[in-house]
Design an enzyme around this catalytic site. Structure first.
Site, PDB file in Angstrom:
ATOM      1  CB  CYS A  63      -7.598  -3.761  -3.708  1.00  0.00           C
ATOM      2  SG  CYS A  63      -7.968  -5.088  -2.546  1.00  0.00           S
ATOM      3  CB  CYS A  67      -7.729  -1.584   3.812  1.00  0.00           C
ATOM      4  SG  CYS A  67      -8.044  -3.335   3.503  1.00  0.00           S
ATOM      5  CB  CYS A  70      -4.910   0.229   1.493  1.00  0.00           C
ATOM      6  SG  CYS A  70      -3.939  -0.528   0.179  1.00  0.00           S
ATOM      7  CB  CYS A 109       7.916  -9.583   0.085  1.00  0.00           C
ATOM      8  SG  CYS A 109       8.924 -10.097   1.459  1.00  0.00           S
ATOM      9  CB  CYS A 141       7.567 -13.449   1.228  1.00  0.00           C
ATOM     10  SG  CYS A 141       6.197 -12.736   2.167  1.00  0.00           S
ATOM     11  CB  CYS A 201       4.807 -13.111   7.004  1.00  0.00           C
ATOM     12  SG  CYS A 201       5.245 -11.366   7.126  1.00  0.00           S
ATOM     13  NE  ARG A 273      10.400  -8.167   7.184  1.00  0.00           N
ATOM     14  CZ  ARG A 273       9.532  -9.162   7.017  1.00  0.00           C
ATOM     15  NH1 ARG A 273       8.265  -8.918   6.829  1.00  0.00           N
ATOM     16  NH2 ARG A 273       9.948 -10.393   7.013  1.00  0.00           N
TER      17      ARG A 273
HETATM   18  N1  SAM Z   1      -4.064  -7.295  -0.371  1.00  0.00           N
HETATM   19  C1  SAM Z   1      -3.230  -8.019   0.464  1.00  0.00           C
HETATM   20  C2  SAM Z   1      -3.632  -7.968   1.907  1.00  0.00           C
HETATM   21  O1  SAM Z   1      -4.318  -7.054   2.320  1.00  0.00           O
HETATM   22  O2  SAM Z   1      -3.233  -8.862   2.652  1.00  0.00           O
HETATM   23  C3  SAM Z   1      -1.777  -7.660   0.345  1.00  0.00           C
HETATM   24  C4  SAM Z   1      -1.254  -6.271   0.258  1.00  0.00           C
HETATM   25  S1  SAM Z   1      -1.527  -5.206   1.646  1.00  0.00           S
HETATM   26  C5  SAM Z   1      -0.990  -3.686   0.946  1.00  0.00           C
HETATM   27  C6  SAM Z   1      -0.346  -5.680   2.866  1.00  0.00           C
HETATM   28  C7  SAM Z   1      -0.282  -4.920   4.156  1.00  0.00           C
HETATM   29  O3  SAM Z   1       0.408  -3.692   3.988  1.00  0.00           O
HETATM   30  C8  SAM Z   1      -1.582  -4.505   4.825  1.00  0.00           C
HETATM   31  O4  SAM Z   1      -2.199  -5.552   5.509  1.00  0.00           O
HETATM   32  C9  SAM Z   1      -1.112  -3.419   5.775  1.00  0.00           C
HETATM   33  O5  SAM Z   1      -0.778  -3.963   7.036  1.00  0.00           O
HETATM   34  C10 SAM Z   1       0.129  -2.863   5.088  1.00  0.00           C
HETATM   35  N2  SAM Z   1      -0.131  -1.482   4.607  1.00  0.00           N
HETATM   36  C11 SAM Z   1      -0.837  -1.139   3.509  1.00  0.00           C
HETATM   37  N3  SAM Z   1      -0.899   0.207   3.386  1.00  0.00           N
HETATM   38  C12 SAM Z   1      -0.228   0.728   4.438  1.00  0.00           C
HETATM   39  C13 SAM Z   1       0.032   2.055   4.887  1.00  0.00           C
HETATM   40  N4  SAM Z   1      -0.423   3.112   4.232  1.00  0.00           N
HETATM   41  N5  SAM Z   1       0.766   2.219   6.009  1.00  0.00           N
HETATM   42  C14 SAM Z   1       1.233   1.140   6.684  1.00  0.00           C
HETATM   43  N6  SAM Z   1       1.001  -0.133   6.328  1.00  0.00           N
HETATM   44  C15 SAM Z   1       0.271  -0.348   5.220  1.00  0.00           C
HETATM   45 FE1  SF4 Z   2      -6.592  -4.429  -0.863  1.00  0.00          FE
HETATM   46 FE2  SF4 Z   2      -4.940  -2.647   0.228  1.00  0.00          FE
HETATM   47 FE3  SF4 Z   2      -6.733  -3.854   1.753  1.00  0.00          FE
HETATM   48 FE4  SF4 Z   2      -4.633  -5.282   0.761  1.00  0.00          FE
HETATM   49  S1  SF4 Z   2      -4.547  -3.598   2.213  1.00  0.00           S
HETATM   50  S2  SF4 Z   2      -6.783  -5.868   0.821  1.00  0.00           S
HETATM   51  S3  SF4 Z   2      -4.385  -4.233  -1.237  1.00  0.00           S
HETATM   52  S4  SF4 Z   2      -7.172  -2.455   0.033  1.00  0.00           S
END
Ligand code: SAM
Ligand code: SF4
Ligand code: DTB
Length: 326
Positions: A63, A67, A70, A109, A141, A201, A273
Site C-alpha cells: 500500500c 499508516c 499497518c 467484509c 462490506c 462504517c 463493533r
Molecule cells: N486501505 C484501506 C483503508 O485504510 O481504509 C483499508 C484497509 S485498512 C487495513 C482498515 C483499517 O484497519 C484501518 O483504518 C485501521 O483502523 C485498521 N487497522 C489496520 N491495522 C491495524 C492494527 N495493526 N491494529 C488495529 N487496527 C488496525
Molecule cells: Fe494502506 Fe494499511 Fe493505511 Fe489501509 S491502513 S491505507 S492498507 S497502509
C-alpha cells in the site's frame, strides 16, 4: 459512584456533542459509565443480538500510504517482511464468503490495501465479488481506500451495503500516525459513500499513544455526522513487529471498555463493533465490552494480516453472556 439519570438522553439522538462532554463521559466512574451505556443499549438494541462480520484480505500489502500501525504499508515492507499478494480471484473470494456464512457470519467484509480505487479490471472484479456476496444473502462490506462519487455510485449499483473507512484518531493526532493523506481526504470519502446511499462504517484505533482528548475528538466527529455512521468499529492497536508502532504495549483493555461504552452513549443506534485486538483480551474483558454496548464482532480466525479468536470460543462467549447471534 454518582447519582445519574439517563432518562433525558434515552429519547434523544444528538449531533451537537462537544469534545469536553465526551471526554467527561470517557473518564466518568466506570460503574456509572457502564450503567448509562447499558441502559441506552437496551433501549436501542433490544433482544441481545450480536452481529458477526467476517473479514478477508482480498489484496494484501504494497500500500502507498504510510499508516504507522499497518503491516500492509509499502513503507514498512522491508521490516515487516509481509508478502505482497495481488487481488484474489473472484471465485476464491466467494468460496471464503460461503465458508463464513456456513460458520454463522451475516456480513462479509473484503479489504484491499489500496490508497484509492482505480478504474479497471481489479475494480470490476471487486464489483463482481460484491454481487456474489449479495447472491449468498449476506451483507457486503468493502474497504478499498479513497473513492470518488462515480466509484461510490458503481459500488452502490453492485449492491454494496457498507463501506469501511476509519477516521482512526482525532484530526489533531492524525499526522503523528499518517502523513500521506489528510483527515479531510478521509471525511470526503465518507461523504461520497453516504451520498451514494451506502451505509457508513467508520471508527478507529485505541492504543497508538493518543490522549483521552484525541479519543473524545474522534467520537465527537463521528457522533456529529448526520446521520450517524451505521457501523463503528473500535480497534485495539495490534502492535505488529516491523511497523513504527510495533513496539507499543497492548493498551489496557479497560480503555477499550470505556471507549465502547462512550461510543454506545453518543451513537445510540449505530452498531458498535469490538474489532481488532480481541486475541490480546481475556474472555471476561470481551464480555465486559458486550455489556458496555458492543453489539458486533469480527468473527473468523483471521483479520487481515493477523490472527483473531477461534470461532467456537466466540460462540461460547456469546452464549455464556446470555446473548445470541443476529
Ligand atoms: N486501505 C484501506 C483503508 O485504510 O481504509 C483499508 C484497509 S485498512 C487495513 C482498515 C483499517 O484497519 C484501518 O483504518 C485501521 O483502523 C485498521 N487497522 C489496520 N491495522 C491495524 C492494527 N495493526 N491494529 C488495529 N487496527 C488496525
Ligand atoms: Fe494502506 Fe494499511 Fe493505511 Fe489501509 S491502513 S491505507 S492498507 S497502509
Ligand atoms: C476495521 O476497523 N478493522 C479491520 C477492518 N476494519 C478492515 C481491520 C483490522 C486489521 C488488524 C490488523 C491486521 O490483521 O492486519
Amino acid at each position: 459512584m454518582n447519582e445519574i439519570s439517563v432518562d433525558s438522553e434515552l429519547n434523544e439522538l444528538r449531533s451537537n456533542w462537544t469534545a469536553s462532554e465526551i471526554e467527561g463521559i470517557l473518564s466518568s466512574p466506570l460503574i456509572d459509565l457502564i450503567y448509562r451505556a447499558q441502559t441506552i443499549h437496551r433501549k436501542y438494541h433490544p433482544g441481545g443480538k450480536v452481529q458477526l462480520s467476517s473479514l478477508l484480505s482480498i489484496k494484501t500489502g504494497g500500500c502507498k500510504e504510510d499508516c504507522k500501525y499497518c503491516s500492509q504499508s509499502a513503507f514498512h515492507a522491508k521490516k515487516t517482511g509481509l508478502k505482497f499478494e495481488p487481488l484474489m480471484d473472484v471465485d476464491l473470494v466467494l468460496e471464503k464468503a460461503r465458508e463464513a456464512k456456513d460458520a454463522g457470519a451475516s456480513r462479509f467484509c473484503m479489504g484491499a490495501a489500496w490508497r484509492e480505487i482505480k478504474e479497471g479490471k481489479d475494480f470490476d472484479a471487486v464489483l463482481d465479488m460484491i454481487r456474489g456476496v449479495k447472491k449468498l444473502e449476506m451483507d457486503a462490506c468493502v474497504t478499498l481506500g479513497m473513492v470518488n462519487s462515480d466509484q461510490a455510485a458503481r459500488l452502490a449499483d453492485a449492491g454494496l451495503d457498507y463501506y469501511n473507512h476509519n477516521l482512526d484518531t482525532s484530526p489533531e493526532f492524525y499526522s503523528e500516525v499518517i502523513t500521506t493523506r489528510s483527515y479531510e481526504d478521509r471525511l470526503d470519502t465518507l461523504s461520497e459513500v453516504r451520498e451514494a446511499g451506502i451505509s457508513v462504517c467508520s471508527g478507529g484505533i485505541v492504543g497508538m499513544g493518543e490522549s483521552l482528548h484525541d479519543r473524545a475528538r474522534m467520537l465527537q466527529i463521528l457522533a456529529n455526522m448526520s446521520p450517524h455512521p451505521q457501523s463503528v468499529p473500535i480497534n485495539a492497536l495490534v502492535p505488529i513487529e516491523g511497523t513504527p508502532l510495533g513496539h507499543l504495549e497492548p493498551v489496557d483493555p479497560m480503555e477499550i471498555v470505556r471507549m465502547i461504552a462512550t461510543a454506545r452513549i453518543v451513537l445510540p443506534t449505530s452498531d458498535v463493533r469490538l474489532s481488532a485486538g480481541r486475541h490480546n483480551m481475556s474472555r471476561e474483558v470481551q464480555m465486559f465490552c458486550l455489556m458496555a454496548g458492543a453489539n458486533s464482532i469480527f468473527y473468523g480466525e483471521r483479520l487481515l494480516t493477523t490472527g483473531n479468536t477461534q470461532t467456537n470460543a466466540d460462540m461460547q462467549l456469546i452464549t455464556d453472556a446470555g446473548l445470541s447471534v443476529e
